[in-house]
Scaffold this motif. Sequence first.
Motif, PDB file in Angstrom:
ATOM      1  N   ASP A   1      16.187  25.276 -22.946  1.00 14.16           N
ATOM      2  CA  ASP A   1      17.388  24.500 -22.681  1.00 14.16           C
ATOM      3  C   ASP A   1      17.287  23.047 -23.141  1.00 14.16           C
ATOM      4  N   LYS A   2      16.143  22.690 -23.733  1.00 14.39           N
ATOM      5  CA  LYS A   2      15.962  21.348 -24.299  1.00 14.39           C
ATOM      6  C   LYS A   2      15.178  21.474 -25.587  1.00 14.39           C
ATOM      7  N   VAL A   3      15.419  20.524 -26.494  1.00 12.13           N
ATOM      8  CA  VAL A   3      14.700  20.528 -27.767  1.00 12.13           C
ATOM      9  C   VAL A   3      14.437  19.085 -28.174  1.00 12.13           C
ATOM     10  N   ASN A   4      13.274  18.856 -28.767  1.00 16.21           N
ATOM     11  CA  ASN A   4      12.909  17.527 -29.238  1.00 16.21           C
ATOM     12  C   ASN A   4      13.348  17.383 -30.688  1.00 16.21           C
ATOM     13  N   ILE A   5      14.217  16.412 -30.932  1.00 15.10           N
ATOM     14  CA  ILE A   5      14.709  16.127 -32.276  1.00 15.10           C
ATOM     15  C   ILE A   5      14.205  14.741 -32.673  1.00 15.10           C
ATOM     16  N   LEU A   6      13.190  14.713 -33.512  1.00 10.30           N
ATOM     17  CA  LEU A   6      12.609  13.451 -33.992  1.00 10.30           C
ATOM     18  C   LEU A   6      12.320  12.475 -32.858  1.00 10.30           C
ATOM     19  N   GLY A   7      11.756  12.999 -31.778  1.00 14.42           N
ATOM     20  CA  GLY A   7      11.364  12.151 -30.654  1.00 14.42           C
ATOM     21  C   GLY A   7      12.430  11.954 -29.595  1.00 14.42           C
ATOM     22  N   THR A   8      13.612  12.515 -29.790  1.00 17.41           N
ATOM     23  CA  THR A   8      14.694  12.389 -28.819  1.00 17.41           C
ATOM     24  C   THR A   8      15.003  13.756 -28.236  1.00 17.41           C
TER      25      THR A   8
ATOM     26  N   ASP B   1      32.881  26.751 -32.233  1.00 15.38           N
ATOM     27  CA  ASP B   1      31.820  27.591 -31.666  1.00 15.38           C
ATOM     28  C   ASP B   1      30.689  26.765 -31.083  1.00 15.38           C
ATOM     29  N   GLY B   2      30.792  25.444 -31.198  1.00 14.35           N
ATOM     30  CA  GLY B   2      29.787  24.566 -30.631  1.00 14.35           C
ATOM     31  C   GLY B   2      29.987  23.147 -31.122  1.00 14.35           C
ATOM     32  N   TYR B   3      29.207  22.232 -30.545  1.00 10.66           N
ATOM     33  CA  TYR B   3      29.251  20.840 -30.989  1.00 10.66           C
ATOM     34  C   TYR B   3      27.982  20.120 -30.568  1.00 10.66           C
ATOM     35  N   CYS B   4      27.752  18.999 -31.230  1.00 13.83           N
ATOM     36  CA  CYS B   4      26.623  18.132 -30.915  1.00 13.83           C
ATOM     37  C   CYS B   4      27.189  16.764 -30.547  1.00 13.83           C
ATOM     38  N   ASP B   5      26.910  16.320 -29.334  1.00 13.49           N
ATOM     39  CA  ASP B   5      27.353  14.998 -28.884  1.00 13.49           C
ATOM     40  C   ASP B   5      26.158  14.056 -29.000  1.00 13.49           C
ATOM     41  N   TYR B   6      26.175  13.217 -30.044  1.00 12.77           N
ATOM     42  CA  TYR B   6      25.063  12.295 -30.296  1.00 12.77           C
ATOM     43  C   TYR B   6      24.924  11.260 -29.188  1.00 12.77           C
ATOM     44  N   SER B   7      26.046  10.888 -28.575  1.00 11.50           N
ATOM     45  CA  SER B   7      26.009   9.822 -27.577  1.00 11.50           C
ATOM     46  C   SER B   7      25.285  10.255 -26.300  1.00 11.50           C
ATOM     47  N   SER B   8      25.440  11.527 -25.928  1.00 12.17           N
ATOM     48  CA  SER B   8      24.792  12.013 -24.704  1.00 12.17           C
ATOM     49  C   SER B   8      23.585  12.896 -24.987  1.00 12.17           C
ATOM     50  N   LYS B   9      23.296  13.120 -26.291  1.00  7.82           N
ATOM     51  CA  LYS B   9      22.154  13.960 -26.699  1.00  7.82           C
ATOM     52  C   LYS B   9      22.311  15.357 -26.088  1.00  7.82           C
ATOM     53  N   HIS B  10      23.465  15.951 -26.351  1.00 11.59           N
ATOM     54  CA  HIS B  10      23.861  17.206 -25.728  1.00 11.59           C
ATOM     55  C   HIS B  10      24.419  18.144 -26.800  1.00 11.59           C
ATOM     56  N   ILE B  11      23.887  19.357 -26.875  1.00  9.49           N
ATOM     57  CA  ILE B  11      24.377  20.382 -27.790  1.00  9.49           C
ATOM     58  C   ILE B  11      24.996  21.492 -26.951  1.00  9.49           C
ATOM     59  N   VAL B  12      26.215  21.872 -27.309  1.00  9.33           N
ATOM     60  CA  VAL B  12      26.928  22.931 -26.600  1.00  9.33           C
ATOM     61  C   VAL B  12      27.198  24.075 -27.565  1.00  9.33           C
ATOM     62  N   ILE B  13      26.926  25.298 -27.123  1.00 13.15           N
ATOM     63  CA  ILE B  13      27.153  26.503 -27.913  1.00 13.15           C
ATOM     64  C   ILE B  13      28.054  27.448 -27.117  1.00 13.15           C
ATOM     65  N   ARG B  14      29.014  28.044 -27.807  1.00 14.69           N
ATOM     66  CA  ARG B  14      29.949  28.972 -27.173  1.00 14.69           C
ATOM     67  C   ARG B  14      29.196  30.150 -26.538  1.00 14.69           C
ATOM     68  N   SER B  15      29.550  30.457 -25.277  1.00 12.85           N
ATOM     69  CA  SER B  15      28.964  31.621 -24.599  1.00 12.85           C
ATOM     70  C   SER B  15      29.969  32.765 -24.455  1.00 12.85           C
ATOM     71  N   ASP B  16      31.238  32.471 -24.652  1.00 11.69           N
ATOM     72  CA  ASP B  16      32.275  33.494 -24.504  1.00 11.69           C
ATOM     73  C   ASP B  16      32.704  34.008 -25.882  1.00 11.69           C
ATOM     74  N   ASN B  17      32.656  35.297 -26.039  1.00 13.56           N
ATOM     75  CA  ASN B  17      32.969  35.924 -27.326  1.00 13.56           C
ATOM     76  C   ASN B  17      34.472  36.213 -27.408  1.00 13.56           C
ATOM     77  N   VAL B  18      35.285  35.164 -27.413  1.00 11.56           N
ATOM     78  CA  VAL B  18      36.743  35.337 -27.388  1.00 11.56           C
ATOM     79  C   VAL B  18      37.297  35.976 -28.661  1.00 11.56           C
ATOM     80  N   ASN B  19      36.598  35.832 -29.774  1.00 13.13           N
ATOM     81  CA  ASN B  19      37.070  36.429 -31.032  1.00 13.13           C
ATOM     82  C   ASN B  19      36.483  37.809 -31.283  1.00 13.13           C
ATOM     83  N   LYS B  20      35.747  38.335 -30.307  1.00  8.65           N
ATOM     84  CA  LYS B  20      35.178  39.685 -30.378  1.00  8.65           C
ATOM     85  C   LYS B  20      34.327  39.890 -31.631  1.00  8.65           C
ATOM     86  N   ILE B  21      33.457  38.908 -31.919  1.00  8.17           N
ATOM     87  CA  ILE B  21      32.525  38.990 -33.042  1.00  8.17           C
ATOM     88  C   ILE B  21      31.529  40.108 -32.753  1.00  8.17           C
TER      89      ILE B  21
END
Length: 107
Positions: A3-10, A25-45
């Motif tokens: 649930d956490k990853v080190n990116i160049l020391g951050t 399907d996801g986003y990276c918020d640089y300001s809060s150092k937070h990555i969000v990935i979709r957990s709901d398969n709404v498009n039935k992939i």
Amino acid sequence: MKDKVNILGTEYEIEFKELEDAGIDGYCDYSSKHIVIRSDNVNKIENFEWLQNKQLRHEIIHAFMSESGLQANWQHETQFGHEETVVDWFAIQSPKIFSTYKELDIL
């Protein structure tokens, strides 16, 4: 999954959450150092796990670019700061690239 990853020391937090009809399907918020990935398969992939993994790689590339000082240096920067085509290309091709490196023992 971690649930956490080190990116160049951050440290970045990784969260899987329902994004419903957000149109992403996801986003990276640089300001809060937070990555969000979709957990709901709404498009039935059919291979939803593959999509989640590709999206996580994509967002991690954004994090690396941000931590390298490149968050606002590419066209598409008016909205996100990075050229999405390049980010997605690397997110999709990196497993194959790393496999080749591993095969040649050059990592």
